[in-house]
Scaffold this motif. Structure first.
Motif, PDB file in Angstrom:
ATOM      1  N   TRP A 253     -19.834  12.693  33.887  1.00 52.34           N
ATOM      2  CA  TRP A 253     -19.407  11.334  34.202  1.00 52.34           C
ATOM      3  C   TRP A 253     -18.385  11.382  35.326  1.00 52.34           C
ATOM      4  N   VAL A 254     -18.477  10.446  36.271  1.00 50.54           N
ATOM      5  CA  VAL A 254     -17.482  10.341  37.338  1.00 50.54           C
ATOM      6  C   VAL A 254     -17.085   8.872  37.482  1.00 50.54           C
ATOM      7  N   PRO A 255     -15.873   8.599  37.988  1.00 43.62           N
ATOM      8  CA  PRO A 255     -15.480   7.199  38.212  1.00 43.62           C
ATOM      9  C   PRO A 255     -16.352   6.550  39.283  1.00 43.62           C
ATOM     10  N   TRP A 256     -16.583   5.272  39.132  1.00 46.69           N
ATOM     11  CA  TRP A 256     -17.339   4.487  40.112  1.00 46.69           C
ATOM     12  C   TRP A 256     -16.523   3.253  40.459  1.00 46.69           C
ATOM     13  N   THR A 257     -16.968   2.462  41.394  1.00 47.64           N
ATOM     14  CA  THR A 257     -16.241   1.251  41.788  1.00 47.64           C
ATOM     15  C   THR A 257     -17.204   0.081  41.885  1.00 47.64           C
ATOM     16  N   HIS A 258     -16.656  -1.116  41.748  1.00 49.32           N
ATOM     17  CA  HIS A 258     -17.472  -2.312  41.953  1.00 49.32           C
ATOM     18  C   HIS A 258     -18.007  -2.356  43.381  1.00 49.32           C
ATOM     19  N   ARG A 259     -17.195  -1.918  44.333  1.00 46.84           N
ATOM     20  CA  ARG A 259     -17.630  -1.978  45.730  1.00 46.84           C
ATOM     21  C   ARG A 259     -18.881  -1.133  45.945  1.00 46.84           C
ATOM     22  N   ARG A 260     -18.954   0.000  45.253  1.00 45.12           N
ATOM     23  CA  ARG A 260     -20.117   0.869  45.406  1.00 45.12           C
ATOM     24  C   ARG A 260     -21.332   0.361  44.635  1.00 45.12           C
ATOM     25  N   LEU A 261     -21.150  -0.662  43.794  1.00 47.56           N
ATOM     26  CA  LEU A 261     -22.274  -1.308  43.134  1.00 47.56           C
ATOM     27  C   LEU A 261     -22.909  -2.378  44.014  1.00 47.56           C
ATOM     28  N   SER A 262     -22.208  -2.744  45.079  1.00 46.25           N
ATOM     29  CA  SER A 262     -22.701  -3.836  45.921  1.00 46.25           C
ATOM     30  C   SER A 262     -23.840  -3.366  46.808  1.00 46.25           C
ATOM     31  N   ARG A 263     -24.731  -4.290  47.118  1.00 42.71           N
ATOM     32  CA  ARG A 263     -25.882  -3.964  47.960  1.00 42.71           C
ATOM     33  C   ARG A 263     -25.437  -3.571  49.365  1.00 42.71           C
ATOM     34  N   SER A 264     -24.329  -4.128  49.828  1.00 39.74           N
ATOM     35  CA  SER A 264     -23.856  -3.828  51.179  1.00 39.74           C
ATOM     36  C   SER A 264     -23.430  -2.381  51.334  1.00 39.74           C
ATOM     37  N   SER A 265     -23.177  -1.672  50.228  1.00 34.20           N
ATOM     38  CA  SER A 265     -22.777  -0.268  50.311  1.00 34.20           C
ATOM     39  C   SER A 265     -23.965   0.649  50.552  1.00 34.20           C
ATOM     40  N   GLY A 266     -25.197   0.099  50.495  1.00 36.51           N
ATOM     41  CA  GLY A 266     -26.380   0.916  50.665  1.00 36.51           C
ATOM     42  C   GLY A 266     -27.022   1.338  49.365  1.00 36.51           C
ATOM     43  N   TYR A 267     -26.438   0.950  48.233  1.00 37.70           N
ATOM     44  CA  TYR A 267     -26.977   1.304  46.928  1.00 37.70           C
ATOM     45  C   TYR A 267     -28.280   0.546  46.701  1.00 37.70           C
ATOM     46  N   GLY A 268     -29.369   1.272  46.416  1.00 43.82           N
ATOM     47  CA  GLY A 268     -30.686   0.664  46.324  1.00 43.82           C
ATOM     48  C   GLY A 268     -30.805  -0.411  45.266  1.00 43.82           C
ATOM     49  N   ALA A 269     -30.162  -0.202  44.102  1.00 49.66           N
ATOM     50  CA  ALA A 269     -30.213  -1.193  43.023  1.00 49.66           C
ATOM     51  C   ALA A 269     -28.969  -2.075  43.042  1.00 49.66           C
ATOM     52  N   GLY A 270     -28.345  -2.192  44.201  1.00 50.49           N
ATOM     53  CA  GLY A 270     -27.084  -2.912  44.285  1.00 50.49           C
ATOM     54  C   GLY A 270     -27.236  -4.412  44.114  1.00 50.49           C
ATOM     55  N   ILE A 271     -26.133  -5.063  43.847  1.00 55.91           N
ATOM     56  CA  ILE A 271     -26.082  -6.512  43.685  1.00 55.91           C
ATOM     57  C   ILE A 271     -25.107  -7.067  44.708  1.00 55.91           C
ATOM     58  N   ASP A 272     -25.187  -8.366  44.947  1.00 63.73           N
ATOM     59  CA  ASP A 272     -24.344  -8.967  45.981  1.00 63.73           C
ATOM     60  C   ASP A 272     -22.901  -9.171  45.529  1.00 63.73           C
ATOM     61  N   SER A 273     -22.693  -9.387  44.238  1.00 63.57           N
ATOM     62  CA  SER A 273     -21.372  -9.828  43.775  1.00 63.57           C
ATOM     63  C   SER A 273     -20.975  -9.163  42.469  1.00 63.57           C
ATOM     64  N   PRO A 274     -20.597  -7.887  42.490  1.00 64.24           N
ATOM     65  CA  PRO A 274     -20.218  -7.196  41.246  1.00 64.24           C
ATOM     66  C   PRO A 274     -19.046  -7.850  40.529  1.00 64.24           C
ATOM     67  N   GLY A 275     -18.026  -8.277  41.289  1.00 64.59           N
ATOM     68  CA  GLY A 275     -16.874  -8.893  40.654  1.00 64.59           C
ATOM     69  C   GLY A 275     -17.230 -10.200  39.959  1.00 64.59           C
ATOM     70  N   TRP A 276     -18.095 -10.993  40.575  1.00 65.03           N
ATOM     71  CA  TRP A 276     -18.543 -12.250  39.978  1.00 65.03           C
ATOM     72  C   TRP A 276     -19.345 -11.980  38.703  1.00 65.03           C
ATOM     73  N   TYR A 277     -20.226 -10.980  38.744  1.00 62.68           N
ATOM     74  CA  TYR A 277     -21.022 -10.649  37.557  1.00 62.68           C
ATOM     75  C   TYR A 277     -20.129 -10.130  36.427  1.00 62.68           C
ATOM     76  N   ALA A 278     -19.112  -9.347  36.772  1.00 64.29           N
ATOM     77  CA  ALA A 278     -18.184  -8.877  35.739  1.00 64.29           C
ATOM     78  C   ALA A 278     -17.470 -10.055  35.094  1.00 64.29           C
ATOM     79  N   HIS A 279     -17.132 -11.042  35.895  1.00 61.43           N
ATOM     80  CA  HIS A 279     -16.480 -12.232  35.351  1.00 61.43           C
ATOM     81  C   HIS A 279     -17.424 -12.992  34.428  1.00 61.43           C
ATOM     82  N   LEU A 280     -18.692 -13.190  34.845  1.00 65.79           N
ATOM     83  CA  LEU A 280     -19.645 -13.892  34.001  1.00 65.79           C
ATOM     84  C   LEU A 280     -19.839 -13.185  32.662  1.00 65.79           C
ATOM     85  N   PHE A 281     -19.821 -11.849  32.692  1.00 67.77           N
ATOM     86  CA  PHE A 281     -20.052 -11.098  31.469  1.00 67.77           C
ATOM     87  C   PHE A 281     -18.860 -11.151  30.520  1.00 67.77           C
TER      88      PHE A 281
END
Length: 779
Positions: A253-281
């Protein structure tokens, strides 16, 4: 822990296949509800099966998402892959549910030992993969529903579904039907690797049913559900897996970030708004009101005036926009429009801060010490705790005072990591002091640094040992002399006393064999800086001093011949070397005792360059300027040399190059402002350039004068506009000398003394001479 019996119908069709969108909070909530309702005997999750031993760590409070499973090849750590999970990821929710309920959980995707070796051994290129790229399921479903934005459709159809609005298994059945229709229309092959992955997952599901019975729940990407439900034979699935390449791998296991979950980071399964989704959840209720309150808090921290009334109006506007657009609940689009209009007063500048800090976010996960890690990672973690340097996803500046033991140790650690290729910190220019006792760093932890640490583990088990071994290897393998001198500087900054003798031995050998003066001139500044840093840090730099003195000697001898018959590009490059050597000689003369002749000898080299006709005008002008700055040449001598260089017999291109060398760079504009005689010479030459040659010299002149500060350019323009008839001091006027009056005006000077006393906090006193006041100020 005893489990309640599953509801009738939960496993009638076979395993409970829960198709999800990776990192979808609506999917995550639905998965939790379905697992609560079904109470399966085992939970299977899409992911590398080598990580099964890491699942129990999900119960450790120290493992806080976002985190990722990191798999890397043991013999080639750079070959790696991540499986990120956030708090709102369905896979993480499934793992946590299993751990909390005492139910076995297993990963069932293609093993990392095969997936990491796939591309190299199968020869599948990116172009071939792209040819088989599957359709975007979200985009296809959104288009069928009449939406032009897949994200907006997903929010309306899934994320904004309230709890208890439907039977817990209904959304997964609907998604399965939709994906089946898509695969039937567009083909079910997907990428070639998908066929192999799905065959392996089917085999794992069969094995789980054989062990646990029919009460098996599977959490995977919705696209795979029809393939996992398909009726295939064991023989056919095993045939697809036959002969797969392998690599020996390690996982953790390694630490990850919301920024690296975003699609703009190049992550193939990324989402546009990780912080917004965390808030909804995480929001228990009233998500729009809670979100806009959070935005208001951020803007207040940035000294924006945001009141409760602003928040109320923003909520009303967001809800109104949702109604007008026919949406069940205000989504990110509506809240963003409301924030821009009400909280940001129509400006996109503060809105960009909201997007960066909240919509995307900089949350950094944490991993407990009990997680597997390479020895180098464990040593780095110990150093981080000892020096109180906590990794953070948000970029911050760190000011270090190297006279303090803790700050000095922090600087050494960051320099050692940079030498190892772990760019946690980047040196920055200090906004306060520029002394050699101060360092400024920009720190930002990125998940990929875990891979860099794994790669650096081949050099040693501690940061100090690995950096030492890496420096020694780099010195032996360095191709250029400047690379070795830069490495010596790094060794001093990083505090690597054991590596320095090896680097110095290589440096001495390379310096003795290298006859290229440009290489020697390029290497000298870094070597002199190393001497300076060593002096600040109390390091023994005797060997460095000897090599630096010998290097300077060879530069003095070889530079004049090397500066002859150079073309424009080579002259420009050599000018940079001359400037660098000039600064290095000044530092070297201050640092080395017994070398008082360094400055005079270097000035003799500059005189030779300034007077030799075969040297390009750029270098001749630069040499005159450096001699003037050092006080070696008087203004009359400079005017004479400039007059010769700008005489009618000099080709315009060569004259323009001389001007660029003399007045280009820092302080050149002020020099012309304060010495109008030199400005007059330049102006007179420029107005005499023939029209057919003016176009050729214009780029050089534009490059020279456009670099001046706007105020300097305005002053020069005013001086030139006044012209020869503008009175004493005008450009080209016979009475012009240095640009100053013959005698100082004591009355005008004394007029500023009350203000000076006020600024300096001096008590009022009887007026006295200006010289006394200036002496007091100087004291």
């Amino acid at each position: 822990m005893s489990q309640a019996p599953p509801p009738a119908g939960a496993f009638e069709a076979g395993p409970l296949l829960l198709g999800v969108r990776h990192h979808g909070p609506g999917s995550a909530r639905a998965v939790r509800a379905a697992l609560d309702a079904a109470s399966p005997a085992v939970v299977l999750v899409e992911g590398p099966p080598e990580a099964d031993a890491l699942i129990p760590l999900a119960a450790d409070p120290g493992l806080r998402p976002p985190v990722a499973l990191l798999a890397h090849a043991v013999d080639e750590p750079g070959r790696s892959a991540f499986w990120p999970m956030a708090e709102f990821s369905p896979e993480w929710v499934a793992i946590r549910w299993a751990v909390e309920h005492g139910v076995p959980a297993r990963f069932i995707d293609l093993p990392a030992t095969h997936s990491l070796a796939w591309e190299e051994n199968t020869g599948a290129s990116e172009e071939e993969e792209a040819e088989h790229a599957r359709v975007d399921p979200l985009a296809a479903l959104a288009e069928a529903a009449g939406y032009d934005d897949p994200e907006r459709w997903w929010e309306d159809a899934v994320e904004h579904r309230g709890p208890g609005l439907s039977e817990p298994f209904a959304p997964f059945a609907a998604l399965e039907d939709a994906m089946g229709a898509l695969r039937e229309r567009y083909g079910d092959g997907g990428r070639p690797r998908d066929l192999v992955r799905e065959a392996y997952m089917r085999l794992q599901i069969r094995a789980a049913r054989k062990e646990f019975g029919d009460e098996v729940a599977v959490v995977c990407g919705a696209w795979h559900v029809p393939a996992l439900r398909a009726k295939t034979t064991v023989t056919a699935d095993r045939a697809l897996l036959k002969g797969l390449p392998k690599l020996k791998t390690d996982l953790t296991w390694v630490p990850w970030t919301h920024r690296r979950l975003s699609r703009s980071s190049g992550y193939g399964a990324g989402i546009d708004s990780p912080g917004w989704y965390a808030h909804l959840f995480s929001a228990p209720d009233r998500p729009v009101e809670r979100w806009l309150t959070k935005v208001a808090g951020l803007l207040r921290e940035e000294d924006r005036i945001v009141s409760s009334a602003h928040v109320i109006e923003a909520v009303r506007l967001a809800d109104t926009l949702a109604v007008m657009r026919g949406r069940p609940l205000a989504g990110l689009t509506e809240t963003t429009d409301a924030v821009r209009a009400v909280l940001c007063e129509g400006s996109d500048v503060p809105l960009s801060l909201v997007y960066d800090r909240l919509v995307v976010g900089d949350v950094l996960g944490e991993v407990p010490e009990s997680a597997p890690a390479v020895p180098l990672q464990r040593d780095l973690a110990r150093e981080q705790r000892r020096l109180r340097l906590k990794p953070e996803a948000l970029e911050r500046e760190l000011e270090l005072d190297l006279r303090k033991d803790t700050d000095a140790a922090r600087g050494r650690l960051l320099h050692r990591l940079r030498l190892l290729g772990v760019g946690w910190g980047e040196p920055a220019r200090s906004r306060g002091s520029t002394g050699t006792f101060r360092e400024t760093w920009r720190l930002r932890w990125e998940p990929e640094l875990s891979v860099r640490i794994a790669e650096a583990g081949v050099w040693g088990t501690t940061v100090l040992g690995a950096a030492t071994a890496k420096a020694e290897a780099d010195a032996v393998g360095a191709r250029a002399l400047a690379d070795v001198t830069a490495l010596a500087e790094q060794c001093l900054l990083a505090g690597l006393p054991d590596a320095l003798p090896v680097v110095m031995r290589v440096l001495a050998d390379r310096a003795a064999l290298d006859a290229d003066v440009s290489h020697l001139a390029q290497a000298l500044p870094a070597l002199v800086r190393s001497l300076r840093y060593g002096d600040v840090r109390g390091t023994d730099t005797g060997a460095l001093a000897d090599v630096a003195a010998a290097l300077a000697e060879r530069v003095f001898i070889g530079l004049p011949p090397a500066c002859t018959t150079l073309d424009a590009d080579a002259a420009q490059e050599m000018r940079g070397h001359v400037d660098a050597v000039h600064g290095a000689v000044g530092l070297l003369a201050e640092t080395l005792t017994g070398h008082d002749d360094l400055r005079p000898r270097w000035r003799a080299v500059l005189r030779t360059l300034s007077q030799r006709d075969t040297v390009p005008g750029l270098l001749r002008g630069r040499a005159v300027r450096l001699l003037l700055d050092d006080g070696v040449l008087e203004a009359e001598d400079v005017a004479r040399l400039m007059g010769l260089a700008l005489s009618p017999g000099t080709p315009p291109g060569d004259a323009a190059a001389w001007v660029e060398g003399f007045v280009g760079g820092g302080g050149g504009g002020l020099l012309l402002v304060h010495d109008e005689r030199l400005l007059g010479l330049v102006d007179a030459w420029l107005t005499s350039v023939p029209a057919d040659a003016f176009t050729d010299v214009l780029p050089l002149l534009r490059r020279t004068f456009s670099a001046y500060e706007p105020g300097v350019r305005r002053t020069l323009g005013e001086l030139v506009r006044r012209g020869p008839g503008g009175g004493a001091g005008a450009v080209g006027h016979p009475a012009t000398s240095s640009g100053f009056a013959p005698e100082p005006d004591a009355g005008r000077a004394n007029a500023v003394l009350p203000v000076l006393r006020l600024l300096l906090g001096l008590t009022p006193e009887q007026p006295h001479s200006m010289d006394d006041d200036l002496a007091g100020v100087g004291a």
